[in-house]
Design a protein around this motif. Structure first.
Motif, mmCIF file in Angstrom:
data_model
loop_
_atom_site.group_PDB
_atom_site.id
_atom_site.type_symbol
_atom_site.label_atom_id
_atom_site.label_comp_id
_atom_site.label_asym_id
_atom_site.label_seq_id
_atom_site.Cartn_x
_atom_site.Cartn_y
_atom_site.Cartn_z
ATOM 1 N N ARG A 86 12.902 12.690 -8.324
ATOM 2 C CA ARG A 86 13.148 13.431 -8.747
ATOM 3 C C ARG A 86 12.574 12.874 -9.956
ATOM 4 O O ARG A 86 11.407 13.220 -10.766
ATOM 5 N N GLU A 87 12.936 11.403 -10.488
ATOM 6 C CA GLU A 87 12.158 10.694 -11.427
ATOM 7 C C GLU A 87 10.493 10.670 -11.600
ATOM 8 O O GLU A 87 9.931 11.104 -12.094
ATOM 9 N N LEU A 88 9.876 10.477 -10.054
ATOM 10 C CA LEU A 88 7.952 10.968 -9.524
ATOM 11 C C LEU A 88 8.028 11.904 -10.326
ATOM 12 O O LEU A 88 6.910 12.124 -11.427
ATOM 13 N N ALA A 89 8.759 12.884 -9.963
ATOM 14 C CA ALA A 89 8.279 14.274 -9.651
ATOM 15 C C ALA A 89 8.215 14.958 -11.031
ATOM 16 O O ALA A 89 7.958 15.351 -11.457
ATOM 17 N N SER A 90 9.154 14.344 -12.055
ATOM 18 C CA SER A 90 9.524 14.618 -13.595
ATOM 19 C C SER A 90 7.935 13.929 -14.207
ATOM 20 O O SER A 90 7.813 14.738 -15.613
ATOM 21 N N GLU A 91 7.229 13.564 -13.464
ATOM 22 C CA GLU A 91 6.502 12.410 -14.254
ATOM 23 C C GLU A 91 4.817 12.827 -13.746
ATOM 24 O O GLU A 91 4.305 12.817 -14.563
ATOM 25 N N LEU A 92 5.012 14.180 -13.177
ATOM 26 C CA LEU A 92 3.518 14.806 -12.772
ATOM 27 C C LEU A 92 3.437 16.067 -13.382
ATOM 28 O O LEU A 92 3.943 17.010 -14.113
ATOM 29 N N ASN A 93 1.896 15.956 -13.420
ATOM 30 C CA ASN A 93 1.608 17.377 -14.759
ATOM 31 C C ASN A 93 1.179 19.127 -13.475
ATOM 32 O O ASN A 93 0.491 19.793 -14.283
ATOM 33 N N PHE A 94 1.734 18.816 -12.179
ATOM 34 C CA PHE A 94 1.364 19.555 -11.122
ATOM 35 C C PHE A 94 3.086 19.691 -10.721
ATOM 36 O O PHE A 94 3.851 18.585 -10.751
ATOM 37 N N LEU A 95 3.436 20.915 -10.275
ATOM 38 C CA LEU A 95 5.043 21.002 -9.780
ATOM 39 C C LEU A 95 4.621 20.461 -7.885
ATOM 40 O O LEU A 95 3.700 20.695 -7.771
ATOM 41 N N VAL A 96 5.902 20.046 -7.798
ATOM 42 C CA VAL A 96 7.019 19.669 -6.569
ATOM 43 C C VAL A 96 7.663 20.815 -6.143
ATOM 44 O O VAL A 96 8.554 21.627 -6.514
ATOM 45 N N LEU A 97 6.919 21.329 -5.216
ATOM 46 C CA LEU A 97 7.831 22.912 -4.182
ATOM 47 C C LEU A 97 8.020 22.629 -2.910
ATOM 48 O O LEU A 97 7.716 21.360 -2.449
ATOM 49 N N ALA A 98 9.252 22.856 -3.216
ATOM 50 C CA ALA A 98 10.635 22.896 -1.657
ATOM 51 C C ALA A 98 11.679 24.359 -1.418
ATOM 52 O O ALA A 98 12.182 24.010 -2.667
ATOM 53 N N MET A 99 10.892 24.689 -0.643
ATOM 54 C CA MET A 99 12.367 25.866 -0.404
ATOM 55 C C MET A 99 13.219 25.280 0.128
ATOM 56 O O MET A 99 14.403 25.904 0.450
ATOM 57 N N ASN A 100 13.736 24.302 1.092
ATOM 58 C CA ASN A 100 14.148 23.522 1.793
ATOM 59 C C ASN A 100 15.425 22.212 1.741
ATOM 60 O O ASN A 100 15.774 22.314 2.814
ATOM 61 N N ALA A 152 -4.546 12.686 -12.340
ATOM 62 C CA ALA A 152 -5.881 13.166 -12.622
ATOM 63 C C ALA A 152 -6.973 13.265 -11.726
ATOM 64 O O ALA A 152 -7.553 14.410 -11.836
ATOM 65 N N LEU A 153 -6.408 14.048 -10.201
ATOM 66 C CA LEU A 153 -6.640 14.912 -9.823
ATOM 67 C C LEU A 153 -7.272 16.376 -9.704
ATOM 68 O O LEU A 153 -7.680 16.972 -9.000
ATOM 69 N N GLY A 154 -5.876 16.767 -10.570
ATOM 70 C CA GLY A 154 -6.027 18.205 -11.383
ATOM 71 C C GLY A 154 -5.246 19.239 -10.008
ATOM 72 O O GLY A 154 -5.936 19.858 -8.916
ATOM 73 N N LEU A 155 -4.152 18.966 -9.349
ATOM 74 C CA LEU A 155 -3.434 19.185 -7.986
ATOM 75 C C LEU A 155 -2.919 20.074 -9.287
ATOM 76 O O LEU A 155 -2.187 20.812 -10.143
ATOM 77 N N GLU A 156 -2.171 21.433 -7.781
ATOM 78 C CA GLU A 156 -1.729 22.983 -8.167
ATOM 79 C C GLU A 156 -0.571 22.925 -7.820
ATOM 80 O O GLU A 156 1.167 22.641 -8.841
ATOM 81 N N ALA A 157 0.043 22.102 -6.784
ATOM 82 C CA ALA A 157 1.523 21.638 -6.392
ATOM 83 C C ALA A 157 1.358 20.282 -5.147
ATOM 84 O O ALA A 157 0.186 20.624 -4.885
ATOM 85 N N MET A 158 2.460 19.917 -4.507
ATOM 86 C CA MET A 158 2.896 19.677 -3.579
ATOM 87 C C MET A 158 4.334 19.537 -2.366
ATOM 88 O O MET A 158 4.436 20.408 -3.442
ATOM 89 N N THR A 159 4.297 19.179 -1.743
ATOM 90 C CA THR A 159 5.371 19.070 -1.252
ATOM 91 C C THR A 159 5.778 17.324 -0.886
ATOM 92 O O THR A 159 4.885 16.528 -0.852
ATOM 93 N N LEU A 160 6.487 17.635 -0.307
ATOM 94 C CA LEU A 160 7.284 16.155 0.068
ATOM 95 C C LEU A 160 7.876 15.399 2.074
ATOM 96 O O LEU A 160 7.642 16.321 2.511
ATOM 97 N N HIS A 161 7.716 13.959 2.149
ATOM 98 C CA HIS A 161 8.119 13.955 3.155
ATOM 99 C C HIS A 161 8.878 12.374 2.797
ATOM 100 O O HIS A 161 9.815 12.418 2.360
ATOM 101 N N TRP A 162 7.585 11.643 3.199
ATOM 102 C CA TRP A 162 8.121 10.557 3.247
ATOM 103 C C TRP A 162 8.521 9.765 1.681
ATOM 104 O O TRP A 162 9.279 8.271 1.339
#
Length: 510
Positions: A135-149, A115-125
């Protein structure tokens, strides 16, 4: 409202640049285009208002801040003000940190984030829930999770997209994700099972080149959870990134910092602050920018739609969360590097639960303050959201020195790439004298336990939580007890009303 106005005035920093910033094409005659970036980092699933720590002239001061309904209200106002020329990005440490998030294994955050209107995010905790769940949580988001590493160990394939190209305000923007690289290095093995994490230093130059030359983007933006020192070093080595939205180290940057020609911002933690960066772009070059660190103050009127989403997310847990479990005479916080009152309370509880001489805790940065007065079950879970088992082991004096030297290097390494800690490891029942400026392996000067100087060959009985408290390579007779951290805290608070947890000088910088 007066506090909000003062904060916004004090936190506003204006920087206007007209020098040679990253770009590929010489200045032409096309008009400058404006774009706003809004950043949130390290919000740690703090759904609503909470106490926040602020430095003051006579010690810390506290007042309420944060909450996703207020974050949403600020974001909607800026989006309206800019006519939609805004990109809202999140730098990770978002699904993890409070009781509803933990009990639902991150599910309570999905609706809020969507509901926030995000474009993208990355990860840690987020990886505390395990790679499969991430991966399950990322698949439910309406924006992308990005990680080049982040790579699969077996196949060498990237787990997430390294970047995405988006269009906004007539501009093509390349968004690159850099997840925290320490997940498979200093955190429990279950967090990174089957995965390999790199710094991203080797990957970034090729991605920047592709975005510039093949995708023909106007701007390159790095969404990072590597940490401010790591970002500054990497960006000094890798040209071509226009903007870095930095996370992990909870810096409140009241003004942007330049890493070469890259604009770097970071915006506190717990959702108590947002970073706003307005850029002017002409012929694929940033020709001007302004920045403001915005406090998500209690005086901000909540967005009603998001408020309903938040209330629905936390409703199943409200009764448990509101249970009063004790009292504190000390303001509890985790905002200081060498020692913190919140951790002193935890260490005292661990020692009492086990009869140990000494106790070790993690140098965690998250955990909203608790003011003197009642402590709730929710407060305890904010302190130790993973609620690990209380553990014990036997450590020699030599091992204690080696473990602390390793931790001090992870925290204060001269090479930013070697910094893999949070704050300094928390120490209970002991006093450690250190020289921070010394090279690796020589920082610990003296250690005193029970009023006597540490003996290298003597064996000490220690309590700790998680393998970060005492890494697995140290000690013997390691036992995980049938009591968890929150239970130990509850038992301690039941005996000590009110509890006291003042700073005692457990780590002294000479």
């Amino acid at each position: 409202m007066r506090r909000l106005s003062v904060c916004l005035v004090l936190s506003a920093v204006l920087v206007v640049f007209a020098q040679d910033l990253p770009g590929q094409v010489a200045m032409g005659t096309s008009p400058a285009l404006r774009l706003t970036f809004l950043q949130m980092n390290d919000s740690h699933a703090y759904f609503d208002l909470h106490e926040e720590w602020f430095p003051g002239p006579a010690g810390p001061v506290y007042h309420k801040a944060g909450g996703y309904a207020r974050v949403a209200a600020i974001a909607k106002q800026i989006r309206k003000e800019t006519g939609g020329r805004m990109m809202f990005c999140d730098c990770g440490d978002t699904f993890y940190g409070t009781y509803p998030a933990q009990k639902s294994r991150g599910q309570a955050m999905v609706g809020v984030l969507n509901a926030l209107g995000l474009e993208a995010m990355t990860l840690h905790w987020e990886f505390a829930f395990g790679p499969k769940r991430v991966r399950e949580l990322a698949s439910e988001l309406n924006f992308l999770v990005l990680a080049m590493n982040i790579y699969e160990k077996d196949t060498g394939k990237l787990v997430f997209k390294p970047y995405v190209v988006k269009e906004c305000a007539g501009l093509k923007i390349g968004l690159i994700g850099a997840a925290s690289n320490i997940v498979d290095k200093t955190m429990p093995p279950a967090f990174s099972e089957g995965l390999r994490f790199t710094l991203g230093r080797e990957e970034l130059p090729g991605i920047v080149k592709d975005l510039r030359e093949k995708e023909k983007v106007d701007l390159v933006v790095l969404i990072s959870h590597l940490g401010f020192p790591q970002d500054m070093k990497m960006l000094s080595e890798v040209p071509g990134v226009d903007v870095c939205l930095s996370g992990h180290t909870h810096n409140r940057l009241y003004g942007p910092v330049m890493a070469g020609k890259t604009i770097v911002i970071q915006s506190g933690c717990h959702g108590s602050f947002l970073g706003r960066l307005d850029v002017e772009v002409k012929d694929r070059r940033v020709v001007g920018f302004t920045h403001k660190l915005i406090e998500v103050a209690a005086g901000v009127a909540p967005d009603l739609e998001m408020d309903a989403v938040v209330k629905a997310a936390v409703a199943p847990y409200e009764k448990e969360m509101s249970e009063v479990v004790g009292e504190t005479a000390t303001a509890l916080n985790r905002n200081t590097c060498l020692e913190a009152t919140m951790d002193n309370l935890l260490l005292d509880a661990l020692r009492e639960a086990t009869g140990a001489e000494i106790a070790f805790g993690n140098g965690w940065r998250y955990g909203a303050p608790v003011l003197p007065g009642k402590i709730t079950f929710n407060d305890l879970n904010n302190m130790v959201p993973i609620d690990p088992a209380v553990s014990t082991c036997r450590l020699t004096g030599k091992e204690i020195v080696a473990m602390l030297e390793e931790n001090l290097e992870h925290t204060f390494a001269g090479d930013a790439y070697d910094q893999m800690g949070g704050y300094v490891k928390r120490c209970g029942g002991m006093t450690v004298h250190v020289k921070v400026e010394n090279p690796a392996g020589t920082r610990v000067q003296k250690i005193f336990i029970g009023g006597s100087e540490l003996q290298p060959e003597r064996v000490y009985f220690a309590a700790f939580i998680t393998e970060q408290g005492v890494p697995a390579k140290y000690g013997r007779e390691r036992k995980h007890l049938d009591v968890r951290a929150v239970d130990a805290l509850k038992a301690y608070l039941a005996k000590h009303r009110p509890a006291k947890a003042e700073l005692v000088g457990s780590v002294v910088v000479e």
